[in-house]
Structures are given as structure tokens and as C-alpha cells.
Design a protein around this motif. Structure first.
Motif, PDB file in Angstrom:
ATOM      1  N   ASN A  85       0.851  -1.135  -0.067  1.00 22.64           N
ATOM      2  CA  ASN A  85      -0.110  -0.063   0.130  1.00 22.64           C
ATOM      3  C   ASN A  85       0.932   1.362  -0.038  1.00 22.64           C
ATOM      4  OD1 ASN A  85      -1.660   2.077   0.546  1.00 22.64           O
ATOM      5  ND2 ASN A  85      -3.064   0.936   1.838  1.00 22.64           N
ATOM      6  N   ASN A  86       0.877   1.865  -1.096  1.00 22.22           N
ATOM      7  CA  ASN A  86       1.704   2.841  -1.304  1.00 22.22           C
ATOM      8  C   ASN A  86       1.046   4.586  -1.423  1.00 22.22           C
ATOM      9  OD1 ASN A  86       1.050   2.685  -3.725  1.00 22.22           O
ATOM     10  ND2 ASN A  86       2.836   3.208  -4.908  1.00 22.22           N
ATOM     11  N   ILE A  87      -0.234   4.340  -0.916  1.00 23.13           N
ATOM     12  CA  ILE A  87      -1.084   5.564  -1.184  1.00 23.13           C
ATOM     13  C   ILE A  87      -0.395   6.736  -0.458  1.00 23.13           C
ATOM     14  CG2 ILE A  87      -3.434   6.689  -0.466  1.00 23.13           C
ATOM     15  CD1 ILE A  87      -4.394   3.696  -1.100  1.00 23.13           C
ATOM     16  N   ARG A  88      -0.085   6.529   0.914  1.00 22.27           N
ATOM     17  CA  ARG A  88       0.693   7.856   1.740  1.00 22.27           C
ATOM     18  C   ARG A  88       1.763   8.421   1.042  1.00 22.27           C
ATOM     19  NH1 ARG A  88      -1.511   8.078   6.929  1.00 22.27           N
ATOM     20  NH2 ARG A  88      -2.201   6.085   7.703  1.00 22.27           N
ATOM     21  N   LYS A  89       2.362   7.318   0.553  1.00 21.51           N
ATOM     22  CA  LYS A  89       3.776   7.889  -0.404  1.00 21.51           C
ATOM     23  C   LYS A  89       3.462   8.587  -1.664  1.00 21.51           C
ATOM     24  CE  LYS A  89       8.453   6.044  -1.894  1.00 21.51           C
ATOM     25  NZ  LYS A  89       8.961   4.787  -2.205  1.00 21.51           N
ATOM     26  N   THR A  90       2.398   7.849  -2.341  1.00 20.27           N
ATOM     27  CA  THR A  90       2.186   8.528  -3.752  1.00 20.27           C
ATOM     28  C   THR A  90       1.444  10.047  -3.435  1.00 20.27           C
ATOM     29  OG1 THR A  90       1.764   6.575  -4.299  1.00 20.27           O
ATOM     30  CG2 THR A  90       1.124   8.081  -5.789  1.00 20.27           C
ATOM     31  N   TYR A  91       0.622  10.293  -2.497  1.00 21.81           N
ATOM     32  CA  TYR A  91      -0.045  11.413  -2.359  1.00 21.81           C
ATOM     33  C   TYR A  91       0.191  11.848  -0.653  1.00 21.81           C
ATOM     34  CZ  TYR A  91      -2.718   9.307  -6.146  1.00 21.81           C
ATOM     35  OH  TYR A  91      -3.135   8.899  -7.376  1.00 21.81           O
ATOM     36  N   PRO A  92       1.349  12.241  -0.482  1.00 16.20           N
ATOM     37  CA  PRO A  92       1.822  12.541   0.784  1.00 16.20           C
ATOM     38  C   PRO A  92       0.937  13.850   1.389  1.00 16.20           C
ATOM     39  CG  PRO A  92       3.582  13.576  -0.706  1.00 16.20           C
ATOM     40  CD  PRO A  92       2.739  12.374  -1.625  1.00 16.20           C
ATOM     41  N   PHE A  95     -10.740   6.581  -0.820  1.00 18.44           N
ATOM     42  CA  PHE A  95     -11.068   7.541  -1.782  1.00 18.44           C
ATOM     43  C   PHE A  95      -9.957   8.556  -1.079  1.00 18.44           C
ATOM     44  CE2 PHE A  95     -15.861   6.798  -1.437  1.00 18.44           C
ATOM     45  CZ  PHE A  95     -15.634   6.055  -2.776  1.00 18.44           C
ATOM     46  N   VAL A  96      -9.188   9.029  -2.131  1.00 23.24           N
ATOM     47  CA  VAL A  96      -8.164   9.932  -1.693  1.00 23.24           C
ATOM     48  C   VAL A  96      -8.585  11.405  -2.175  1.00 23.24           C
ATOM     49  CG1 VAL A  96      -5.544  10.701  -2.254  1.00 23.24           C
ATOM     50  CG2 VAL A  96      -6.631   8.183  -2.375  1.00 23.24           C
ATOM     51  N   PHE A  97      -8.483  12.313  -1.198  1.00 25.89           N
ATOM     52  CA  PHE A  97      -8.866  13.751  -1.368  1.00 25.89           C
ATOM     53  C   PHE A  97      -7.775  14.726  -1.525  1.00 25.89           C
ATOM     54  CE2 PHE A  97     -12.442  11.248   0.346  1.00 25.89           C
ATOM     55  CZ  PHE A  97     -13.596  11.823  -0.355  1.00 25.89           C
ATOM     56  N   ASP A  98      -8.064  15.745  -2.241  1.00 27.36           N
ATOM     57  CA  ASP A  98      -7.007  17.127  -2.150  1.00 27.36           C
ATOM     58  C   ASP A  98      -7.995  17.954  -2.310  1.00 27.36           C
ATOM     59  OD1 ASP A  98      -4.296  17.944  -2.270  1.00 27.36           O
ATOM     60  OD2 ASP A  98      -4.848  18.457  -4.177  1.00 27.36           O
ATOM     61  N   GLU A  99      -7.619  19.293  -1.514  1.00 30.91           N
ATOM     62  CA  GLU A  99      -7.964  20.407  -1.244  1.00 30.91           C
ATOM     63  C   GLU A  99      -8.047  21.405  -2.560  1.00 30.91           C
ATOM     64  OE1 GLU A  99      -9.209  23.712   2.308  1.00 30.91           O
ATOM     65  OE2 GLU A  99      -7.273  22.422   2.278  1.00 30.91           O
ATOM     66  N   TYR A 100      -9.050  22.063  -2.934  1.00 25.63           N
ATOM     67  CA  TYR A 100      -9.134  22.902  -4.255  1.00 25.63           C
ATOM     68  C   TYR A 100      -9.772  23.929  -3.872  1.00 25.63           C
ATOM     69  CZ  TYR A 100      -9.254  24.778  -9.067  1.00 25.63           C
ATOM     70  OH  TYR A 100      -9.125  25.689 -10.012  1.00 25.63           O
ATOM     71  N   ASN A 101      -9.408  25.236  -3.629  1.00 26.13           N
ATOM     72  CA  ASN A 101     -10.217  26.434  -3.560  1.00 26.13           C
ATOM     73  C   ASN A 101     -11.243  26.260  -2.204  1.00 26.13           C
ATOM     74  OD1 ASN A 101      -9.144  27.978  -5.441  1.00 26.13           O
ATOM     75  ND2 ASN A 101     -10.577  27.603  -6.925  1.00 26.13           N
ATOM     76  N   GLY A 102     -10.578  25.585  -1.194  1.00 24.67           N
ATOM     77  CA  GLY A 102     -11.618  25.497   0.164  1.00 24.67           C
ATOM     78  C   GLY A 102     -12.267  24.231   0.163  1.00 24.67           C
ATOM     79  N   THR A 103     -12.260  23.411  -1.153  1.00 27.52           N
ATOM     80  CA  THR A 103     -13.204  22.264  -1.258  1.00 27.52           C
ATOM     81  C   THR A 103     -12.324  20.812  -1.441  1.00 27.52           C
ATOM     82  OG1 THR A 103     -15.056  23.696  -1.923  1.00 27.52           O
ATOM     83  CG2 THR A 103     -15.189  21.383  -2.426  1.00 27.52           C
ATOM     84  N   ILE A 106      -8.881  12.703  -5.815  1.00 22.80           N
ATOM     85  CA  ILE A 106      -7.910  12.810  -6.885  1.00 22.80           C
ATOM     86  C   ILE A 106      -7.714  11.036  -7.282  1.00 22.80           C
ATOM     87  CG2 ILE A 106      -6.959  14.846  -6.558  1.00 22.80           C
ATOM     88  CD1 ILE A 106      -4.889  13.604  -4.686  1.00 22.80           C
ATOM     89  N   ALA A 107      -8.062  10.223  -6.401  1.00 22.73           N
ATOM     90  CA  ALA A 107      -7.810   8.733  -6.788  1.00 22.73           C
ATOM     91  C   ALA A 107      -8.993   7.907  -6.162  1.00 22.73           C
ATOM     92  CB  ALA A 107      -6.506   8.399  -6.186  1.00 22.73           C
ATOM     93  N   VAL A 108      -9.033   6.747  -6.643  1.00 23.72           N
ATOM     94  CA  VAL A 108     -10.086   5.806  -6.063  1.00 23.72           C
ATOM     95  C   VAL A 108      -9.345   4.410  -6.231  1.00 23.72           C
ATOM     96  CG1 VAL A 108     -12.251   4.456  -6.374  1.00 23.72           C
ATOM     97  CG2 VAL A 108     -12.029   6.907  -6.637  1.00 23.72           C
ATOM     98  N   ALA A 109      -9.088   3.628  -4.978  1.00 26.48           N
ATOM     99  CA  ALA A 109      -8.551   2.442  -5.208  1.00 26.48           C
ATOM    100  C   ALA A 109      -9.420   1.469  -4.259  1.00 26.48           C
ATOM    101  CB  ALA A 109      -7.084   2.536  -4.476  1.00 26.48           C
ATOM    102  N   ASN A 110      -9.301   0.030  -4.932  1.00 26.85           N
ATOM    103  CA  ASN A 110      -9.934  -0.817  -4.202  1.00 26.85           C
ATOM    104  C   ASN A 110      -8.575  -1.617  -3.396  1.00 26.85           C
ATOM    105  OD1 ASN A 110     -11.704  -0.269  -6.424  1.00 26.85           O
ATOM    106  ND2 ASN A 110     -12.770  -1.542  -4.870  1.00 26.85           N
ATOM    107  N   ASN A 111      -9.035  -2.589  -2.415  1.00 30.38           N
ATOM    108  CA  ASN A 111      -8.140  -3.271  -1.684  1.00 30.38           C
ATOM    109  C   ASN A 111      -8.415  -4.394  -0.982  1.00 30.38           C
ATOM    110  OD1 ASN A 111      -5.421  -3.801  -0.609  1.00 30.38           O
ATOM    111  ND2 ASN A 111      -5.585  -2.528   0.995  1.00 30.38           N
ATOM    112  N   SER A 112      -7.915  -5.641  -1.161  1.00 33.14           N
ATOM    113  CA  SER A 112      -8.263  -6.828  -0.714  1.00 33.14           C
ATOM    114  C   SER A 112      -7.082  -7.865  -0.403  1.00 33.14           C
ATOM    115  CB  SER A 112      -9.259  -7.444  -1.681  1.00 33.14           C
ATOM    116  OG  SER A 112      -8.722  -7.466  -2.958  1.00 33.14           O
ATOM    117  N   TRP A 113      -7.521  -9.202   0.021  1.00 35.27           N
ATOM    118  CA  TRP A 113      -6.227 -10.073   0.332  1.00 35.27           C
ATOM    119  C   TRP A 113      -5.774 -10.587  -0.948  1.00 35.27           C
ATOM    120  CZ3 TRP A 113      -3.369 -11.348   4.283  1.00 35.27           C
ATOM    121  CH2 TRP A 113      -2.364 -12.349   3.893  1.00 35.27           C
TER     122      TRP A 113
END
Length: 216
Positions: A163-170, A195-203, A207-214
Motif C-alpha cells: 500500500n503506497n497511497i501515503r507515499k504517492t499522495y503525501p 477515496f483519496v482527496f485533495d483540497e482545491y479552493n477550500g473544497t 484525486i484517486a479511487v483504489a480498491n483493496n483486498s487480500w
């Protein structure tokens, strides 16, 4: 002479006593101020984090509702206006291979049957080829994540996939919708939608959607 020396000694003792008393009166005030400032800072940070969590939980639930009802026009409104959105089949983000769409591209293709190759399926190694709307329905929302456990900025689901989500979107924030595994499969049939979120103009926008499973 002796009396003079004794008198000077008394004056020095009194002076030291007053200085010591003065220092003891001042130091606690400085310490109390520092503690008060630290407490106020911690309170502000906790309040800010709570505000973000409440905001993203609301957005998370709204996005889940659009996916469940297949309201992809509504889903489009949550895509980042400038950065667009990346879809990853698993929690390892590969920005060179994962499919990325601007909001305009998403709107263009969602109503079409244009086939996209999303990646390899774990276990079989078969390619997953779908139009966007089928990918969202058959893979992204493969289970009813409306009933999932909600997590903010932490991952409940852990498996063999890196899982490299934190590293990809620090600098981003994320939510995880986690469905626990069942006893019959020793808990290994868990699933999560991230769901990965980034702020733009206060909202905040997706920016990304990932699934995860074994994975094997």
C-alpha cells in the motif's frame, strides 16, 4: 570592623533571598504560559482534524451513494477540477499504468462503451477490460460499501499488496470503507474501497479511487 562585616553579610543574605523569591515568583508564570500555549495549539489541531474528518466522512458517504445508484453524473462532480482522477485496482498506485481521467474525459467516456484495460486480476493474472461505467459497477463498487466501516486517514485492510497511497499522495487525505472478512474464510475475504482527496479552493475533491483486498 567585625560589626561592619556582619552587617554586609546580612545585606547579601537578604538580597539573595529577595532574588530567589523573585525568580520563584516569575518562573511558574512563564511555565504556565508555555503550557497554556501548547494546550491551545493542541486544541486547535484536534478541532481542525475533527472538522476535516467530519467533512470527508460526509463527502465519502455522498460519493458512495452516487456509486450505489450508478449516478455517474453526480460522481463526476467530486472529481478534482484540475488534477482529475486516478483509478487503481489495488492499493499499490502506479501513476504510469493506472488509468487517469480529467473530469472532462470522464464525462466524455462514461456514456460510451469504450473499452479500457484497468490492470491484471490477482490470482488469475487475467486483464480486466471494461468501459468506465462497468468498471465502477463491477469492480469499484463490487460490494455494498454503504454498509462498510469508515476510517479516516488510516488503513484497516492489510494484505500482501504493498500500500503506497501515503507515499504517492503525501499531502492528501483519504478515507477507507472496510468490509471485514468472514470466519469461514479466516477473515481473508475482506474488501475495502479507498477515496483519496485533495483540497482545491477550500473544497475537497477526489484525486484517486483504489480498491483493496487480500491478494495472493
Amino acid at each position: 570592623m567585625k560589626n561592619s562585616i556582619y552587617f554586609l553579610f546580612l545585606l547579601l543574605m537578604v538580597g539573595c533571598s529577595k532574588e530567589s523569591k523573585t525568580n520563584s515568583e516569575i518562573l511558574p508564570e512563564v511555565s504556565t504560559t508555555v503550557i497554556a500555549n501548547d494546550s491551545l495549539k493542541n486544541f486547535k489541531n484536534e478541532s481542525e482534524n475533527l472538522r476535516k474528518e467530519e467533512t470527508l466522512k460526509r463527502l465519502n458517504n455522498e460519493i458512495l451513494s452516487t456509486l450505489k445508484s450508478k449516478d455517474y453524473e453526480g460522481f463526476s462532480n467530486y472529481i478534482h477540477p484540475e488534477k482529475g482522477i486516478t483509478f487503481s485496482m489495488y492499493s499499490y498506485i502506479n501513476l504510469k499504468k493506472d488509468k487517469h481521467f480529467s473530469r472532462e474525459e470522464f464525462d466524455q467516456y462514461i456514456a460510451k462503451d469504450t473499452q479500457f484495460t484497468w490492470g491484471h486480476q490477482d490470482g488469475t493474472g487475467d486483464l480486466l477490460v471494461f468501459p468506465i461505467k462497468d468498471y465502477l459497477a463491477e469492480w469499484v463498487f463490487k460490494r455494498n460499501f454503504k454498509n462498510a466501516e469508515f476510517y479516516f486517514n488510516e488503513f484497516k485492510g492489510t494484505g500482501n499488496t504493498i500500500n503506497n497511497i501515503r507515499k504517492t499522495y503525501p499531502n492528501a487525505l483519504f478515507t477507507e470503507n472496510f468490509i471485514p472478512g468472514t470466519e469461514i474464510y479466516s477473515g481473508m475475504d475482506w474488501n475495502s474501497l479507498i477515496f483519496v482527496f485533495d483540497e482545491y479552493n477550500g473544497t475537497y475533491y477526489l484525486i484517486a479511487v483504489a480498491n483493496n483486498s487480500w491478494t495472493t
